[in-house]
Design a protein around this motif. Structure first.
Motif, PDB file in Angstrom:
ATOM      1  N   MET A   1       0.842  -1.198   0.000  1.00 37.80           N
ATOM      2  CA  MET A   1       0.000   0.000   0.000  1.00 37.80           C
ATOM      3  C   MET A   1       0.878   1.248   0.000  1.00 37.80           C
ATOM      4  SD  MET A   1      -2.991   1.193  -0.267  1.00 37.80           S
ATOM      5  CE  MET A   1      -4.192  -0.022   0.165  1.00 37.80           C
ATOM      6  N   GLU A   2       2.012   1.161   0.656  1.00 40.08           N
ATOM      7  CA  GLU A   2       2.933   2.306   0.680  1.00 40.08           C
ATOM      8  C   GLU A   2       3.433   2.629  -0.727  1.00 40.08           C
ATOM      9  OE1 GLU A   2       7.174   3.627   2.714  1.00 40.08           O
ATOM     10  OE2 GLU A   2       6.186   1.816   3.406  1.00 40.08           O
TER      11      GLU A   2
ATOM     12  N   SER B   1       0.592   4.199  -2.734  1.00 42.69           N
ATOM     13  CA  SER B   1       0.237   5.560  -2.311  1.00 42.69           C
ATOM     14  C   SER B   1       1.245   6.603  -2.780  1.00 42.69           C
ATOM     15  CB  SER B   1       0.094   5.625  -0.788  1.00 42.69           C
ATOM     16  OG  SER B   1       1.334   5.413  -0.161  1.00 42.69           O
TER      17      SER B   1
ATOM     18  N   ASN C   1       0.464   9.324  -6.624  1.00 39.75           N
ATOM     19  CA  ASN C   1      -0.753  10.052  -6.257  1.00 39.75           C
ATOM     20  C   ASN C   1      -0.892  11.406  -6.944  1.00 39.75           C
ATOM     21  OD1 ASN C   1       1.242  11.431  -4.975  1.00 39.75           O
ATOM     22  ND2 ASN C   1       0.479  11.122  -2.914  1.00 39.75           N
TER      23      ASN C   1
ATOM     24  N   ARG D   1      -8.076  11.269  -5.292  1.00 43.40           N
ATOM     25  CA  ARG D   1      -8.446  11.141  -3.867  1.00 43.40           C
ATOM     26  C   ARG D   1      -8.460   9.686  -3.411  1.00 43.40           C
ATOM     27  NH1 ARG D   1     -12.773  15.012  -4.748  1.00 43.40           N
ATOM     28  NH2 ARG D   1     -14.143  13.214  -4.759  1.00 43.40           N
TER      29      ARG D   1
ATOM     30  N   THR E   1      -6.169   7.456  -4.049  1.00 42.82           N
ATOM     31  CA  THR E   1      -4.828   6.896  -3.870  1.00 42.82           C
ATOM     32  C   THR E   1      -4.460   6.852  -2.396  1.00 42.82           C
ATOM     33  OG1 THR E   1      -3.758   9.052  -4.107  1.00 42.82           O
ATOM     34  CG2 THR E   1      -4.048   7.747  -6.112  1.00 42.82           C
ATOM     35  N   GLY E   2      -3.530   5.963  -2.077  1.00 42.22           N
ATOM     36  CA  GLY E   2      -3.018   5.882  -0.707  1.00 42.22           C
ATOM     37  C   GLY E   2      -3.891   5.119   0.250  1.00 42.22           C
ATOM     38  N   LYS E   3      -4.952   4.505  -0.246  1.00 41.15           N
ATOM     39  CA  LYS E   3      -5.840   3.721   0.616  1.00 41.15           C
ATOM     40  C   LYS E   3      -6.551   2.694  -0.254  1.00 41.15           C
ATOM     41  CE  LYS E   3      -9.664   6.918   0.022  1.00 41.15           C
ATOM     42  NZ  LYS E   3     -10.728   7.649   0.644  1.00 41.15           N
ATOM     43  N   ASP E   4      -7.248   1.787   0.386  1.00 42.39           N
ATOM     44  CA  ASP E   4      -8.052   0.818  -0.350  1.00 42.39           C
ATOM     45  C   ASP E   4      -9.348   1.517  -0.746  1.00 42.39           C
ATOM     46  OD1 ASP E   4      -9.716  -1.229  -1.248  1.00 42.39           O
ATOM     47  OD2 ASP E   4      -8.965  -2.661   0.223  1.00 42.39           O
ATOM     48  N   ALA E   5      -9.544   1.700  -2.043  1.00 44.13           N
ATOM     49  CA  ALA E   5     -10.699   2.462  -2.549  1.00 44.13           C
ATOM     50  C   ALA E   5     -11.858   1.558  -2.961  1.00 44.13           C
ATOM     51  CB  ALA E   5     -10.265   3.319  -3.727  1.00 44.13           C
TER      52      ALA E   5
ATOM     53  N   GLU F   1     -15.377   2.978  -2.010  1.00 47.14           N
ATOM     54  CA  GLU F   1     -15.764   4.109  -2.849  1.00 47.14           C
ATOM     55  C   GLU F   1     -16.151   3.634  -4.252  1.00 47.14           C
ATOM     56  OE1 GLU F   1     -13.166   4.028  -0.873  1.00 47.14           O
ATOM     57  OE2 GLU F   1     -12.956   5.931   0.184  1.00 47.14           O
TER      58      GLU F   1
END
Length: 132
Positions: A10-11, A14, A17, A49, A51-55, A58
């Motif tokens: 994940m790093e 992210s 971005n 928006r 990016t950097g997380k599990d989307a 959303e």
């Protein structure tokens, strides 16, 4: 011959971005959507928006069609590495081995305490003997 799947943390995902370099993570897969930002019906800011997380949530909440799900496969670059980070090995230290050293250090640091106790006892003993 099976295709090897690239694993990303994940790093790593992210770090991508920006509008020029945008990766999103959905359902454990990593997608490079940089070339799709201008075409995305919801606008590029929605993807940036994400990016950097599990989307995944959303993505599911937006109600994407079957065609959209098929289209996104062309942007898949790998999978999310969900393996937990390695746990560092702990060093086991026996307290019993350290005890004599700690006592020795304590007595070196506070040598005056037993000397003072003995000195006071001697003085009190002499004074008590004189009063008899």
């Amino acid at each position: 011959m099976p295709t090897l799947t690239k694993l990303y943390t994940m790093e790593e995902a992210s770090e991508h971005n920006t509008a020029e370099d945008c990766w999103v993570v959905i359902d454990g897969k990593v997608y490079d959507v940089s070339s799709y930002l201008d075409e995305h019906p919801g606008g590029d800011d929605v993807l940036i928006r994400a990016t950097g997380k599990d989307a995944t949530d959303e993505f599911e909440d937006a109600g994407h069609s079957k065609d959209a799900r098929e289209q996104m496969e062309q942007f898949c670059i790998g999978e999310l590495d969900v393996a937990p980070p390695p746990i560092p090995e702990l060093e086991i230290v026996s307290k019993k081995k350290d005890l004599p050293q700690k006592v020795l250090n304590f007595t070196k640091q506070y040598w005056f305490v037993p000397v003072a106790v003995v000195g006071i006892s001697v003085v009190l003993g002499i004074l008590f003997q004189r009063k008899k």
